[in-house]
Design a protein around this motif. Structure first.
Motif, PDB file in Angstrom:
ATOM      1  N   LEU A   1      -8.731   2.210   6.772  1.00  0.00           N
ATOM      2  CA  LEU A   1      -9.870   1.558   6.130  1.00  0.00           C
ATOM      3  C   LEU A   1      -9.851   0.053   6.399  1.00  0.00           C
ATOM      4  O   LEU A   1     -10.895  -0.542   6.708  1.00  0.00           O
TER       5      LEU A   1
ATOM      6  N   MET B   1      -6.363   4.682  -7.473  1.00  0.00           N
ATOM      7  CA  MET B   1      -6.682   4.809  -6.057  1.00  0.00           C
ATOM      8  C   MET B   1      -8.040   4.186  -5.741  1.00  0.00           C
ATOM      9  O   MET B   1      -8.227   3.594  -4.669  1.00  0.00           O
ATOM     10  N   THR B   2      -8.973   4.300  -6.659  1.00  0.00           N
ATOM     11  CA  THR B   2     -10.295   3.703  -6.435  1.00  0.00           C
ATOM     12  C   THR B   2     -10.189   2.183  -6.332  1.00  0.00           C
ATOM     13  O   THR B   2     -10.750   1.565  -5.413  1.00  0.00           O
TER      14      THR B   2
ATOM     15  N   VAL C   1       0.840  -1.203   0.000  1.00  0.00           N
ATOM     16  CA  VAL C   1       0.000   0.000   0.000  1.00  0.00           C
ATOM     17  C   VAL C   1       0.875   1.253   0.000  1.00  0.00           C
ATOM     18  O   VAL C   1       0.613   2.222  -0.727  1.00  0.00           O
TER      19      VAL C   1
ATOM     20  N   THR D   1       0.659   3.705  -3.286  1.00  0.00           N
ATOM     21  CA  THR D   1       0.147   5.077  -3.158  1.00  0.00           C
ATOM     22  C   THR D   1       1.208   6.093  -3.540  1.00  0.00           C
ATOM     23  O   THR D   1       0.902   7.128  -4.145  1.00  0.00           O
TER      24      THR D   1
ATOM     25  N   THR E   1      -8.394  -3.030  -0.736  1.00  0.00           N
ATOM     26  CA  THR E   1      -8.016  -3.043   0.674  1.00  0.00           C
ATOM     27  C   THR E   1      -9.234  -3.169   1.581  1.00  0.00           C
ATOM     28  O   THR E   1      -9.176  -3.813   2.635  1.00  0.00           O
ATOM     29  N   GLY E   2     -10.353  -2.570   1.182  1.00  0.00           N
ATOM     30  CA  GLY E   2     -11.578  -2.729   1.955  1.00  0.00           C
ATOM     31  C   GLY E   2     -12.031  -4.180   2.002  1.00  0.00           C
ATOM     32  O   GLY E   2     -12.418  -4.697   3.052  1.00  0.00           O
TER      33      GLY E   2
ATOM     34  N   LEU F   1      -7.549   0.436  -5.578  1.00  0.00           N
ATOM     35  CA  LEU F   1      -6.793   0.078  -4.385  1.00  0.00           C
ATOM     36  C   LEU F   1      -7.667   0.191  -3.134  1.00  0.00           C
ATOM     37  O   LEU F   1      -7.583  -0.646  -2.220  1.00  0.00           O
ATOM     38  N   THR F   2      -8.512   1.200  -3.095  1.00  0.00           N
ATOM     39  CA  THR F   2      -9.414   1.372  -1.957  1.00  0.00           C
ATOM     40  C   THR F   2     -10.390   0.209  -1.849  1.00  0.00           C
ATOM     41  O   THR F   2     -10.615  -0.335  -0.761  1.00  0.00           O
TER      42      THR F   2
ATOM     43  N   LEU G   1      -5.693   4.314   4.039  1.00  0.00           N
ATOM     44  CA  LEU G   1      -6.031   2.957   3.620  1.00  0.00           C
ATOM     45  C   LEU G   1      -5.777   1.941   4.722  1.00  0.00           C
ATOM     46  O   LEU G   1      -6.533   0.976   4.872  1.00  0.00           O
ATOM     47  N   TYR G   2      -4.723   2.155   5.538  1.00  0.00           N
ATOM     48  CA  TYR G   2      -4.526   1.285   6.700  1.00  0.00           C
ATOM     49  C   TYR G   2      -5.733   1.402   7.633  1.00  0.00           C
ATOM     50  O   TYR G   2      -6.227   0.411   8.178  1.00  0.00           O
TER      51      TYR G   2
ATOM     52  N   ALA H   1      -2.069   9.007   1.308  1.00  0.00           N
ATOM     53  CA  ALA H   1      -3.270   8.176   1.408  1.00  0.00           C
ATOM     54  C   ALA H   1      -2.998   6.821   2.045  1.00  0.00           C
ATOM     55  O   ALA H   1      -3.943   6.106   2.397  1.00  0.00           O
TER      56      ALA H   1
END
Length: 409
Positions: free
Chosen positions: A255, A300-301, A236, A240, A307-308, A303-304, A252-253, A248
């Motif tokens: 999240l 980024m979308t 991550v 990023t 990670t979620g 990756l989000t 993300l961590y 970011a």
């Protein structure tokens, strides 16, 4: 409604106050690894020195955890918890002083090692405490472990965030001083609470091996989960930065931890007919599926989202393996077993971080996620081939009833 009823059952074992001490008392375990890195790097100007101190601290945690857990099982959570809190507080203060005063690295390393070895183990000992207080009741035990898993996720998310915020607004030393204060006050109050498990003469004279085959498999599963943690952290961070949004990474961590906390709450609502081995298999399927999204997250979308999804698999995995451990080890050594599982994650996370860092340097920002995928695939293979009700049937009688202190909470 079912979730709230389940959590009310868990809170009823001890009362709400001890849960607050448990949350705040375990925050320093999540704050000190990143806090020591930021502190020493800031004061010395050397990332290598900071990494050396943080690495020694992590090894100390991995080695010292089972030792403190075993002492707590033998001598009681109160005296061991109080001693560990006192030593840990002084060790954190010693590291802060040594860093601020610019003392040599060989002087700072013993303080870092002592911080790791003397962690009061509020998390593992709280799980052991809840299981003892549940007195073998499956519903109460499952509720307590789910609630504690949620508290764990909150602490692992909030700890680094608090350190990062204080480092940005003031100085990394402020975060470490806060960690020392939390250990000195909250870990002490947790140890003093009347719900603390007394020492067990059976633990002192026990000749039963702790690492039986089922528990060894759980240690392996936890280690693979730790490799996933370490490699995702590096991946991550590298991704990023590559995408031009290095700030970011922390979000993300957070999240991952936030989604994991909600997943832990949802785990408590699963019906009893969904047994722990089946939950472990389902969780590792989700872990691998989410991991496979990560190498292809080039925005980024994406990756989000990836990670979620990964966060949704974390807490259920940990809660399930803690629950399986309660079935497979002697009741009088449960604290040691919980600490050993946490140590397995800690040491493997360090190894995952190193492997992922090498991969990022040699093969690009997405390469660390290949380490994640490999660990997740091995975890799924392990679960599918070994997680059965027969293997994880209860081998030991539950701990004898212990007086609760709900009214004192």
């Amino acid at each position: 409604m079912a979730v709230m009823r389940t959590f009310r059952t868990a809170v009823g074992l001890t009362g709400g106050r001890v849960l607050l001490w448990s949350l705040l008392g375990r925050l320093p375990a999540a704050m000190c690894p990143i806090g020591s890195l930021l502190l020493v790097t800031h004061e010395s100007g050397s990332v290598w020195r900071g990494a050396a101190v943080a690495g020694v601290l992590a090894v100390g945690q991995g080695v010292g955890g089972p030792l403190v857990g075993r002492l707590a099982d033998r001598r009681g959570q109160r005296p061991v918890g109080l001693a560990a809190a006192a030593v840990n507080t002084l060790a954190i203060l010693a590291l802060v002083a040594g860093s601020v005063l610019g003392l040599a690295l060989p002087v700072q390393l013993p303080a870092a090692a002592l911080i790791g070895v003397s962690v009061p183990l509020v998390g593992p000992l709280s799980r052991s405490r809840w299981v003892h207080l549940a007195r073998g009741d499956r519903e109460s035990t499952a509720a307590a472990l789910s609630l504690d898993g949620t508290v764990d996720e909150i602490s692992f998310t909030a700890g680094p965030a608090v350190i990062g915020l204080l480092a940005a607004l003031a100085n990394p030393a402020a975060g470490m001083l806060l960690a020392a204060a939390l250990v000195g006050v909250c870990a002490t109050l947790f140890a003093l609470h009347p719900s603390a498990s007394p020492g067990s003469p059976a633990a002192a004279r026990s000749t039963t091996g702790l690492v039986n085959p089922p528990f060894a498999l759980l240690l392996g599963g936890m280690a693979l989960l730790g490799v996933c943690f370490g490699s995702v952290q590096v991946g991550v961070t590298a991704t990023t930065e590559h995408l031009g949004h290095p700030g970011a990474a922390g979000l993300l961590y957070g999240l991952i931890g936030g989604v994991s906390s909600f997943a832990g709450v949802a785990t408590a609502a699963l019906p009893a007919r969904v047994g722990l081995p089946l939950r472990l298999k389902g969780g590792t399927v989700l872990l691998l599926a989410a991991s496979l999204l990560l190498p292809f997250a080039d925005t980024m979308t994406a990756l989000t989202v990836a990670t979620g999804c990964l966060g949704a698999a974390v807490a259920p995995q940990m809660i399930t393996m803690f629950g399986l451990a309660e079935r497979t080890v002697p009741a009088e050594r449960l604290g040691e077993a919980m600490a050993a599982l946490v140590s397995s994650i800690t040491l493997a996370q360090s190894a995952g971080t190193l492997a992922a860092g090498w991969a990022a340097d040699h093969h690009g920002p997405a390469a660390p996620f290949l380490v994640t995928c490999t660990a997740a695939a091995l975890a799924l293979l392990l679960a599918l081939t070994t997680a059965t009700e027969r293997r994880y049937r209860r081998r030991h009688t539950p701990a004898p009833p212990r007086p609760t202190a709900t009214t004192a909470a």
